[in-house]
Design a protein around this motif. Structure first.
Motif, PDB file in Angstrom:
ATOM      1  N   ALA A   3       0.864  -1.137   0.021  1.00 54.38           N
ATOM      2  CA  ALA A   3      -0.195  -0.067  -0.073  1.00 54.38           C
ATOM      3  C   ALA A   3       0.830   1.220   0.119  1.00 54.38           C
ATOM      4  O   ALA A   3       0.705   2.135  -0.620  1.00 54.38           O
ATOM      5  CB  ALA A   3      -1.063  -0.001   1.349  1.00 54.38           C
ATOM      6  N   ILE A   4       1.948   1.149   0.874  1.00 51.38           N
ATOM      7  CA  ILE A   4       2.793   2.478   0.926  1.00 51.38           C
ATOM      8  C   ILE A   4       3.485   2.530  -0.778  1.00 51.38           C
ATOM      9  O   ILE A   4       3.824   3.609  -1.233  1.00 51.38           O
ATOM     10  CB  ILE A   4       3.742   2.396   1.922  1.00 51.38           C
ATOM     11  N   ARG A  40      -5.919  -5.504  -4.177  1.00 49.41           N
ATOM     12  CA  ARG A  40      -6.414  -5.743  -5.148  1.00 49.41           C
ATOM     13  C   ARG A  40      -5.204  -5.950  -6.194  1.00 49.41           C
ATOM     14  O   ARG A  40      -5.101  -6.938  -6.879  1.00 49.41           O
ATOM     15  CB  ARG A  40      -7.805  -5.107  -5.734  1.00 49.41           C
ATOM     16  N   VAL A  41      -4.771  -4.768  -6.279  1.00 48.56           N
ATOM     17  CA  VAL A  41      -3.651  -4.638  -7.405  1.00 48.56           C
ATOM     18  C   VAL A  41      -2.358  -5.380  -7.160  1.00 48.56           C
ATOM     19  O   VAL A  41      -1.754  -5.992  -7.911  1.00 48.56           O
ATOM     20  CB  VAL A  41      -3.441  -3.212  -7.778  1.00 48.56           C
ATOM     21  N   LEU A  42      -2.085  -5.331  -6.070  1.00 53.82           N
ATOM     22  CA  LEU A  42      -0.393  -5.993  -5.448  1.00 53.82           C
ATOM     23  C   LEU A  42      -0.950  -7.005  -4.269  1.00 53.82           C
ATOM     24  O   LEU A  42      -0.749  -6.558  -3.049  1.00 53.82           O
ATOM     25  CB  LEU A  42       0.089  -4.673  -4.981  1.00 53.82           C
ATOM     26  N   PRO A  43      -1.595  -7.763  -4.633  1.00 52.82           N
ATOM     27  CA  PRO A  43      -1.859  -8.843  -3.350  1.00 52.82           C
ATOM     28  C   PRO A  43      -0.762  -9.585  -2.660  1.00 52.82           C
ATOM     29  O   PRO A  43       0.308  -9.698  -3.170  1.00 52.82           O
ATOM     30  CB  PRO A  43      -2.721  -9.976  -4.075  1.00 52.82           C
ATOM     31  N   ASN A 158       3.104 -16.097  -0.156  1.00 56.85           N
ATOM     32  CA  ASN A 158       3.080 -14.617   0.111  1.00 56.85           C
ATOM     33  C   ASN A 158       4.202 -14.212  -1.176  1.00 56.85           C
ATOM     34  O   ASN A 158       4.978 -14.621  -1.471  1.00 56.85           O
ATOM     35  CB  ASN A 158       3.623 -14.268   1.342  1.00 56.85           C
ATOM     36  N   MET A 159       3.624 -13.023  -1.617  1.00 56.25           N
ATOM     37  CA  MET A 159       4.192 -12.295  -2.500  1.00 56.25           C
ATOM     38  C   MET A 159       4.917 -11.171  -1.638  1.00 56.25           C
ATOM     39  O   MET A 159       4.126 -10.396  -0.921  1.00 56.25           O
ATOM     40  CB  MET A 159       3.323 -11.716  -3.526  1.00 56.25           C
ATOM     41  N   ARG A 185       4.651  -4.914 -13.514  1.00 57.62           N
ATOM     42  CA  ARG A 185       3.926  -5.729 -14.330  1.00 57.62           C
ATOM     43  C   ARG A 185       2.319  -6.026 -13.781  1.00 57.62           C
ATOM     44  O   ARG A 185       1.263  -6.412 -14.434  1.00 57.62           O
ATOM     45  CB  ARG A 185       4.574  -7.128 -14.679  1.00 57.62           C
ATOM     46  N   LEU A 186       2.328  -5.845 -12.487  1.00 60.53           N
ATOM     47  CA  LEU A 186       1.080  -6.154 -11.651  1.00 60.53           C
ATOM     48  C   LEU A 186       0.146  -5.073 -11.975  1.00 60.53           C
ATOM     49  O   LEU A 186      -1.084  -5.153 -11.658  1.00 60.53           O
ATOM     50  CB  LEU A 186       1.239  -6.508 -10.315  1.00 60.53           C
TER      51      LEU A 186
END
Length: 189
Positions: A3-4, A40-43, A158-159, A185-186
């Motif tokens: 998020a940051i 959503r975008v960077l899970p 985990n990513m 790319r995400l």
């Protein structure tokens, strides 16, 4: 961290106005939208743990899945479904405010789904919201120093960033830094 990263960086070459400029990050409702869009975008979890199919099953009109097969619910795939999210690769927290994002329970699942959903989901969500609120209300929004960010699959589930992401305390809301690396790319603007 995702998020940051999304709030302090933006994919290199992203043109046009920054959609985050109009957000008031001291508002709890806005923070909620930023959290959801970041998830959503960077899970953090690319796919829910696999489940073994006990008997032949058809899912939403799919070809039959045979007994014994492994099924994985992929957040990376489902969170980019253009039937649910307009411009699925774009980081747009406003979609949660304007009502354009109204996913069902199997279309947004950052912590997994069903009985095996992450036990720490509520705590992680609260921790993220409190951290973002404290940063925003202190007026010391971080400035991104790392501009190349890659991601990796950690522990098979985990990513996580592949290396350190360096930030420094800023003096308010600094312009977002241009990012390169696999993480772009995400998401894209």
């Amino acid at each position: 961290m995702w998020a940051i990263l999304a709030l302090t960086g933006r994919p290199a070459g992203a043109g046009g106005p920054d959609p985050l400029d109009e957000l008031d990050l001291t508002d709890d409702t806005v923070i909620d939208t930023v959290v959801k869009e970041s998830q959503r975008v960077l899970p953090s979890v690319a796919g829910s743990l696999p489940r073994r199919v006990q008997h032949d099953v058809e899912i939403a009109g799919s070809p039959p899945v045979p007994a014994g097969a492994l099924l994985v619910a992929s957040t990376v795939v489902e969170h980019r479904n253009p039937d649910v999210y307009a411009e699925p690769g774009a980081y747009r927290p406003q979609r949660w405010l304007d009502g354009s994002a109204q996913p069902g329970p199997y279309q947004f699942f950052p912590f997994g789904v069903g009985a095996r959903r992450c036990l720490g989901a509520a705590f992680a969500d609260l921790q993220l919201r409190v951290t973002l609120a404290v940063l925003a209300r202190a007026g010391r929004w971080p400035r991104l120093l790392t501009t190349r960010v890659d991601h990796r699959n950690k522990s098979g589930v985990n990513m996580a960033p592949a290396g350190r992401i360096m930030v420094e305390a800023g003096d308010g809301r600094a312009r977002r830094a241009p990012l390169t690396g696999a993480v772009t790319r995400l998401w894209r603007s």
